[in-house]
Design a protein around this motif. Structure first.
Motif, short mmCIF file in Angstrom:
data_model
loop_
_atom_site.label_atom_id
_atom_site.label_comp_id
_atom_site.label_asym_id
_atom_site.label_seq_id
_atom_site.Cartn_x
_atom_site.Cartn_y
_atom_site.Cartn_z
N HIS A 88 -42.25 65.41 41.91
CA HIS A 88 -41.95 64.18 41.18
C HIS A 88 -40.96 64.42 40.04
O HIS A 88 -40.57 63.48 39.36
CB HIS A 88 -43.24 63.57 40.62
N HIS A 117 -56.35 63.03 39.59
CA HIS A 117 -55.43 63.91 40.30
C HIS A 117 -55.45 65.23 39.52
O HIS A 117 -55.63 65.19 38.30
CB HIS A 117 -54.02 63.30 40.30
N HIS A 159 -45.84 67.20 38.37
CA HIS A 159 -45.72 68.07 39.56
C HIS A 159 -44.29 68.04 40.10
O HIS A 159 -43.61 67.02 40.03
CB HIS A 159 -46.72 67.63 40.64
N HIS A 217 -46.41 61.93 36.84
CA HIS A 217 -46.95 63.18 36.31
C HIS A 217 -45.86 64.26 36.46
O HIS A 217 -44.72 63.92 36.78
CB HIS A 217 -48.26 63.57 37.00
N ASP A 246 -50.19 59.94 43.84
CA ASP A 246 -50.92 61.14 43.46
C ASP A 246 -52.23 60.77 42.78
O ASP A 246 -52.46 60.98 41.60
CB ASP A 246 -50.03 62.06 42.62
ZN LIG Z 1 -49.22 65.65 42.19
#
Ligand SMILES: [Zn+2]
Ligand SMILES: [Zn+2]
Length: 249
Positions: free
Chosen positions: A60, A132, A57, A55, A154
């Motif tokens: 990451h 998430h 965020h 994803h 996550d």
């Molecule tokens: Zn996350």
């Protein structure tokens, strides 16, 4: 097969852990691009790099802004970044906004939304959506030699029959375990996993090896999530990921 743990913390780095990034040298594939990706050049072997993003965020993806240095040390002919289209768009629009980081890497951006499975060289990849905030995806990687890996981070941890079937009996299950049992309700609220949830998933999906990832950066001890509670409920060798660790499977 082996995988290098370049960054094993969730959320933010601490003295011993960078944020999420793992590298499969035989396949030239990185799982996520957190701050740990700065360690990648010494491990790179081939001329291409494929990055599978769970994803968008920052823990990451922040390492996507480090790619300039990575290719300065180890030139690459091709970089491909894979993920859900909305996440890729958000990264390009915001992380590579001229006022945040002005140079977008010379990479191809590959949306997975319409692909049930896709191949990267010899690696067959499939994916599943997870619970998430904003959504994340888990990846399943399979090779012709029969080896199978699932990377699930996550997520609150999916115990549905469909999900358990999807990750059943893999050689390596990489599953996040951000919180101890005492913080289970906070884990659910923030979209993360806790000890007993991961124990349940491992007990029902029978991985050969279990690697606990996305470790809480506020935990500094050797056993951040009471691993014995997970180990007691499944036969798989259970390891806590640490930066610099190399795991064979
Ligand atoms: Zn996350
Ligand atoms: Zn994270």
């Amino acid at each position: 097969m082996k995988i290098h743990c370049l960054g094993t913390a969730g959320y933010h780095p601490n003295e011993s852990r960078q944020t999420s990034c793992y590298y499969l040298p035989e396949s030239g594939i990185a799982l996520d691009a957190g701050s740990g990706i700065y360690r990648l050049p010494e491990l790179l072997t081939g001329q291409s790099l494929d990055i599978l993003l769970s994803h968008a965020h920052l823990d990451h993806t922040v390492g996507l802004t480090y790619l300039l240095d990575i290719i300065a040390i180890h030139p690459l002919e091709k970089i491909r970044i894979w993920g859900e289209s909305a996440k890729l768009e958000a990264i390009r629009e915001h992380l590579f906004h001229p006022l945040i980081f002005p140079v977008c890497p010379d990479a191809s951006w590959n949306a997975i939304d319409d692909l049930d499975t896709f191949t990267i060289g010899e690696t067959k990849v499939s994916w599943r959506r997870q619970q998430h905030p904003g959504g994340s995806v888990a990846y399943r990687l399979e090779w012709a030699n029969g080896k199978r890996l699932v990377y699930s981070t996550d997520t609150t941890g999916d115990t549905s029959a469909e999900s358990l079937n999807w990750c059943r009996e893999v050689d390596l299950l990489m599953h996040e375990c951000y919180f101890r049992n005492e913080a289970a309700s906070w884990a659910e609220e923030t979209g993360h996993s806790w000890t007993d949830r991961v124990a349940e998933i491992a007990a029902l999906s029978h991985p050969k090896k279990l690697l606990l990832t996305h470790v809480n950066p506020l935990e500094h001890g050797a056993n951040p999530v009471e691993t014995e509670l997970i180990q007691n409920r499944n036969k798989a060798e259970t390891l806590i990921a640490e930066d610099g660790m190399e795991v064979s499977f």
